[in-house]
Design an enzyme around this catalytic site. Structure first.
Site: not given
Length: 541
Positions: A92, A175-176, A318
């Site tokens: 981020g 996070n999610g 990734y």
């Protein structure tokens, strides 16, 4: 050439959120995020009058929306979070923040600093980090999402969120993505809650504040039981740190221990390594870990009945750094295995050299080279010092601007048949630029190999992906994509091969972006219930 074809809270109890915009924003020129938000808000005439477009390779990749870190039991907790967040910066780059428990106040209270920009931007003034004393802290980095809107809205959405309610203070870093966010928000608003952000994370604070349970632990458990989707959470009260992972374990969250006994939580093990915290274990799917900062006691509870784990396979494709261990697997080893399998499935006879698309294609290209016997070289050099580039929309000028980010090495490419290996292909815009770049540097042939299956569906579990209409493999078969990007050949790693590489653990990974097999129904299915839920609530009044 073988290719893979896609078959494809009450008003009195609602939390009051602390102001988020950092004073630093008043002293900094507008960042690209602000420029983009302003452009998005412009009317058609204004857009037509603006001759500039953006060249940014990162925008052609799915983006992990967040990274989280927490430290408890160390007098330098906030400073350690600051360092760890820099290691998680790839998760981020638009906003960052830290919340810490200040033991010097009476009673102890939470303080936070958040702002737009990189971690070093937000904390460029040393006084800001010094304003976060105490032995417990949590931190967060995030990307903006399409729902952020204006720069002020984007600033308000930067976490950790710090809330005050009738039983004290609570900070949260998430996070999610919550697939039932909209119906939950509609229900809470119908009962008097007032929202201050457009972030799905805020519903958690309202659920906790509106709960009738007295202990904070019970409030958190009850709130999490109402959530559907992906969530790896860190919550901080003045005396305790809570780490929670959703029952499917979509997003990673790990636990480590520093030499002085302090505990650390992070999205990736690379962040633990940086702050000298030895990896202990993952926070299990459906688990809630509680650390009491007063005596460093640790307790673990089962949040919900454990479901079959569905960890995000794209972490290994990734998102995660290659020096991390994610879901119990070394990331670099996974990517090397993907590259070797790709070479076995889709070799490039007569190729002279294998090159990676830096940086995420490195280990897959290395694996491809090892399996195929074709020499590996660095044919593209990436500059890490170039931000987003706004240029006039002439194709020739745009192709020149590409060289700001990726510079070809003519001595490696000239007159050669080149295999270029990338981790994924999403819109196809970056791949087409790279093919033109390599041909311009003298490559005789360009064969593109993608070390993952075609991305055919959007993610709803904490990844910022383009809409399905923008996913080139959702619209075209591999031959159509090959023609679009201008390559001599194109091949993807097949989904069957990817699953075979995961072995017995394959069913425990979520590959919905490749298969459209969603473990939790996407939010569109929840939207149908929103109006009915709201109407029922209003009729009861």
């Amino acid at each position: 050439m073988a290719t893979t074809t896609a078959t494809f809270s009450s008003s009195s109890g609602a939390p009051k959120l602390a102001p988020f915009p950092s004073p630093l924003l008043l002293r900094r020129p507008p960042r690209p995020l602000q420029l983009l938000a302003a452009a998005a808000a412009a009317g058609p005439a204004e857009k037509e009058a603006n001759p500039f477009v953006e060249v940014d390779f990162a925008m052609d990749k799915p983006r992990e929306e967040c990274g989280v870190v927490g430290v408890v039991g160390d007098p330098d907790a906030a400073s350690l979070c600051y360092l760890a967040l820099q290691k998680l910066q790839h998760r981020g780059e638009e906003g960052a923040g830290i919340a810490a428990s200040d033991p010097s106040s009476s009673p102890p209270r939470l303080r936070s600093v958040t702002g737009l920009g990189l971690v070093t931007d937000v904390f460029s003034d040393p006084a800001l980090l010094a304003s976060l004393p105490g032995g417990s802290a949590i931190g967060h980095v995030r990307y903006s999402t399409s729902g952020d809107g204006s720069p002020s809205a984007a600033a308000a959405n930067v976490q950790p969120f710090l809330a005050s309610y009738r039983f004290g203070q609570l900070a949260v870093a998430h996070n999610g993505n919550l697939v039932n966010y909209r119906p939950l928000r509609a229900l809470l608003e119908s009962r008097g809650s007032i929202f201050n952000t457009s972030s799905d994370t805020e519903v958690l604070l309202h659920l906790i504040a509106a709960s009738q349970s007295r202990p904070l632990l019970s409030r958190i458990l009850g709130a999490c039981e109402a959530l559907e989707g992906a969530f790896s959470l860190l919550l901080l009260s003045p005396h305790k740190l809570f780490a929670v992972r959703d029952p499917f374990g979509f997003r990673p969250l790990v636990l480590g221990r520093r030499p002085n006994g302090a505990l650390a939580f992070a999205s990736e093990t690379c962040a633990l390594d940086l702050i000298d915290a030895e990896y202990v274990r993952e926070v299990e799917p459906g688990e809630l870990v509680v650390v009491d900062a007063r005596d460093m006691s640790v307790s673990s509870l089962c949040l919900l009945p454990r479901r079959p784990r569905r960890a995000c396979v794209f972490e290994h494709v990734y998102f995660a750094l290659p020096n991390s261990v994610v879901f119990g697997r070394p990331v670099h080893a996974s990517r090397s295995a993907f590259g070797r399998a790709l070479a076995e499935e889709s070799p490039a006879p007569g190729a002279d050299v294998v090159i990676p698309v830096p940086d995420s294609g490195f280990y897959a290209a290395l694996g491809f080279s090892e399996a195929s016997g074709v020499p590996f070289q660095q044919g593209l050099l990436r500059s890490h010092y170039v931000g987003r580039t706004f240029i006039q929309p002439s194709q020739d000028v745009r192709d020149l601007a590409v060289k700001l980010k990726l510079a070809p090495v003519p001595g490696v490419l000239r007159g050669r048949s080149v295999v270029v290996v990338d981790d994924s292909l999403v819109r196809g815009t970056t791949s087409s630029k790279i093919v033109r770049l390599l041909r311009g540097a003298g490559a005789r042939e360009v064969h593109v190999r993608i070390a993952s299956p075609p991305v055919v569906a959007s993610c709803y579990y904490g990844v910022d992906t383009p809409s399905s209409a923008e996913l080139v493999s959702n619209r075209m078969d591999p031959e159509g994509v090959r023609r679009l990007i201008g390559a001599d050949s194109l091949a993807f790693l097949s989904l069957d091969k990817l699953r075979s590489l995961l072995g017995d653990e394959s069913p425990t990974f979520c590959d919905a972006c490749f298969s459209r097999d969603y473990p939790v129904p996407p939010p569109q299915l929840h939207l149908h219930s929103t109006a009915a839920t709201t109407a029922a609530s209003e009729s009861e009044d």
